[in-house]
Structures are given as structure tokens and as C-alpha cells.
Design a protein around this motif. Structure first.
Motif, PDB file in Angstrom:
ATOM      1  N   GLU A 108       2.556  16.263  -6.284  1.00  0.00           N
ATOM      2  CA  GLU A 108       2.540  16.811  -4.943  1.00  0.00           C
ATOM      3  C   GLU A 108       1.381  16.228  -4.160  1.00  0.00           C
ATOM      4  OE1 GLU A 108       2.539  21.038  -5.074  1.00  0.00           O
ATOM      5  OE2 GLU A 108       4.582  21.119  -5.798  1.00  0.00           O
ATOM      6  N   THR A 109       1.571  16.125  -2.859  1.00  0.00           N
ATOM      7  CA  THR A 109       0.496  15.659  -2.003  1.00  0.00           C
ATOM      8  C   THR A 109      -0.511  16.781  -1.843  1.00  0.00           C
ATOM      9  OG1 THR A 109       1.591  16.405  -0.007  1.00  0.00           O
ATOM     10  CG2 THR A 109       2.063  14.149  -0.714  1.00  0.00           C
ATOM     11  N   LEU A 166      -1.837   8.623   0.593  1.00  0.00           N
ATOM     12  CA  LEU A 166      -2.525   8.822  -0.680  1.00  0.00           C
ATOM     13  C   LEU A 166      -3.067   7.497  -1.206  1.00  0.00           C
ATOM     14  CD1 LEU A 166      -0.017  11.286  -2.367  1.00  0.00           C
ATOM     15  CD2 LEU A 166      -2.251  11.833  -1.391  1.00  0.00           C
ATOM     16  N   PHE A 167      -2.237   6.465  -1.171  1.00  0.00           N
ATOM     17  CA  PHE A 167      -2.663   5.146  -1.628  1.00  0.00           C
ATOM     18  C   PHE A 167      -3.777   4.622  -0.726  1.00  0.00           C
ATOM     19  CE2 PHE A 167      -2.670   0.576  -1.946  1.00  0.00           C
ATOM     20  CZ  PHE A 167      -2.530   0.353  -3.304  1.00  0.00           C
ATOM     21  N   ASP A 168      -3.599   4.745   0.587  1.00  0.00           N
ATOM     22  CA  ASP A 168      -4.577   4.230   1.537  1.00  0.00           C
ATOM     23  C   ASP A 168      -5.947   4.884   1.367  1.00  0.00           C
ATOM     24  OD1 ASP A 168      -2.574   2.629   2.573  1.00  0.00           O
ATOM     25  OD2 ASP A 168      -2.162   3.968   4.273  1.00  0.00           O
ATOM     26  N   ALA A 169      -5.976   6.171   1.044  1.00  0.00           N
ATOM     27  CA  ALA A 169      -7.230   6.904   0.901  1.00  0.00           C
ATOM     28  C   ALA A 169      -7.999   6.536  -0.352  1.00  0.00           C
ATOM     29  CB  ALA A 169      -6.961   8.413   0.914  1.00  0.00           C
ATOM     30  N   TYR A 184       1.377  -3.986  -3.475  1.00  0.00           N
ATOM     31  CA  TYR A 184       1.928  -2.788  -4.111  1.00  0.00           C
ATOM     32  C   TYR A 184       2.996  -2.224  -3.192  1.00  0.00           C
ATOM     33  CZ  TYR A 184      -2.151  -3.236  -7.042  1.00  0.00           C
ATOM     34  OH  TYR A 184      -3.085  -3.724  -7.908  1.00  0.00           O
ATOM     35  N   TRP A 185       4.068  -1.705  -3.765  1.00  0.00           N
ATOM     36  CA  TRP A 185       5.178  -1.144  -3.013  1.00  0.00           C
ATOM     37  C   TRP A 185       5.268   0.339  -3.335  1.00  0.00           C
ATOM     38  CZ3 TRP A 185       5.036  -5.801  -5.438  1.00  0.00           C
ATOM     39  CH2 TRP A 185       5.214  -6.934  -4.636  1.00  0.00           C
ATOM     40  N   LEU A 186       5.442   1.148  -2.297  1.00  0.00           N
ATOM     41  CA  LEU A 186       5.457   2.597  -2.441  1.00  0.00           C
ATOM     42  C   LEU A 186       6.870   3.131  -2.255  1.00  0.00           C
ATOM     43  CD1 LEU A 186       2.326   3.160  -0.200  1.00  0.00           C
ATOM     44  CD2 LEU A 186       2.374   2.881  -2.682  1.00  0.00           C
ATOM     45  N   CYS A 187       7.150   4.281  -2.853  1.00  0.00           N
ATOM     46  CA  CYS A 187       8.507   4.823  -2.814  1.00  0.00           C
ATOM     47  C   CYS A 187       8.818   5.603  -1.550  1.00  0.00           C
ATOM     48  CB  CYS A 187       8.771   5.687  -4.047  1.00  0.00           C
ATOM     49  SG  CYS A 187       7.772   7.186  -4.147  1.00  0.00           S
ATOM     50  N   PRO A 217       3.000   2.970  -7.486  1.00  0.00           N
ATOM     51  CA  PRO A 217       1.746   3.267  -8.178  1.00  0.00           C
ATOM     52  C   PRO A 217       1.290   4.713  -7.982  1.00  0.00           C
ATOM     53  CG  PRO A 217       1.311   1.997  -6.201  1.00  0.00           C
ATOM     54  CD  PRO A 217       2.806   2.054  -6.357  1.00  0.00           C
ATOM     55  N   VAL A 218       1.785   5.387  -6.957  1.00  0.00           N
ATOM     56  CA  VAL A 218       1.397   6.777  -6.704  1.00  0.00           C
ATOM     57  C   VAL A 218       2.295   7.730  -7.480  1.00  0.00           C
ATOM     58  CG1 VAL A 218       1.092   8.561  -4.928  1.00  0.00           C
ATOM     59  CG2 VAL A 218       0.496   6.172  -4.419  1.00  0.00           C
ATOM     60  N   MET A 219       3.585   7.512  -7.399  1.00  0.00           N
ATOM     61  CA  MET A 219       4.566   8.336  -8.113  1.00  0.00           C
ATOM     62  C   MET A 219       5.037   7.553  -9.334  1.00  0.00           C
ATOM     63  SD  MET A 219       4.946  11.210  -6.535  1.00  0.00           S
ATOM     64  CE  MET A 219       6.478  11.754  -7.232  1.00  0.00           C
TER      65      MET A 219
END
Length: 87
Positions: free
Chosen positions: A11-12, A76-79, A66-69, A40-42
Motif C-alpha cells: 500500500e502507498t 514512491l519510486f521518485d521519493a 526502470y519501468w513501473l506498473c 521495482p516498487v510492486m
């Protein structure tokens, strides 16, 4: 780790989650293996690179792309990209 703890990991911080952004089996079958990666986040969520690019969900960090879903994973990735990339 309990199921509840595992669920919270996805969860965010705002309480929202990244839901149902896994590509369909048909979508995955229609592209080559080199076109598929993992968010990479999920972790565990497949991403079709070209779809992520079109949606603005690609990020560059330390010379690596990196590719996000989904859009929820972007902030989240940017932070804290170092939290999500392999050392």
C-alpha cells in the motif's frame, strides 16, 4: 510475516494501493520476453516495457531504466529510488 503485514507492504503511504495492474496473460504472451520486466516498487508485478513507456511510467536512475506498473508507484519510486533498486 503475516498476510496482513504483506498486504500493507503493497500500500502507498496515503493508504491507497496498486490494484490490478498486472498485464493480462494475453498481453504478456503477445510480447517477447525482453519486453517484460518487474515493477521495482510492486515486486512480483509484471510490466510490459512499451506500455509503461507510453503511460509515462519509466524512470532513469544511476544510468539504468526502470519501468513501473502504475501511477501510484511513480511518486514512491521518485521519493526514494535507492529503496527500490537492486544494489
Amino acid at each position: 510475516m503475516t498476510a496482513h503485514e504483506h498486504h500493507n507492504h503493497h500500500e502507498t503511504p496515503q493508504g491507497g494501493g496498486c490494484h490490478s495492474h498486472q498485464p493480462t496473460t494475453e498481453s504478456l504472451a503477445s510480447v517477447g520476453a525482453d519486453e517484460i520486466t518487474e515493477c521495482p516498487v510492486m515486486v512480483g508485478t509484471a510490466v510490459i516495457k512499451s506500455e509503461a513507456e507510453e503511460a509515462g511510467l519509466a524512470r532513469d536512475y544511476n544510468g539504468q531504466r526502470y519501468w513501473l506498473c502504475c501511477a501510484s508507484c511513480g511518486p514512491l519510486f521518485d521519493a526514494a529510488p535507492e529503496r527500490y533498486v537492486a544494489a
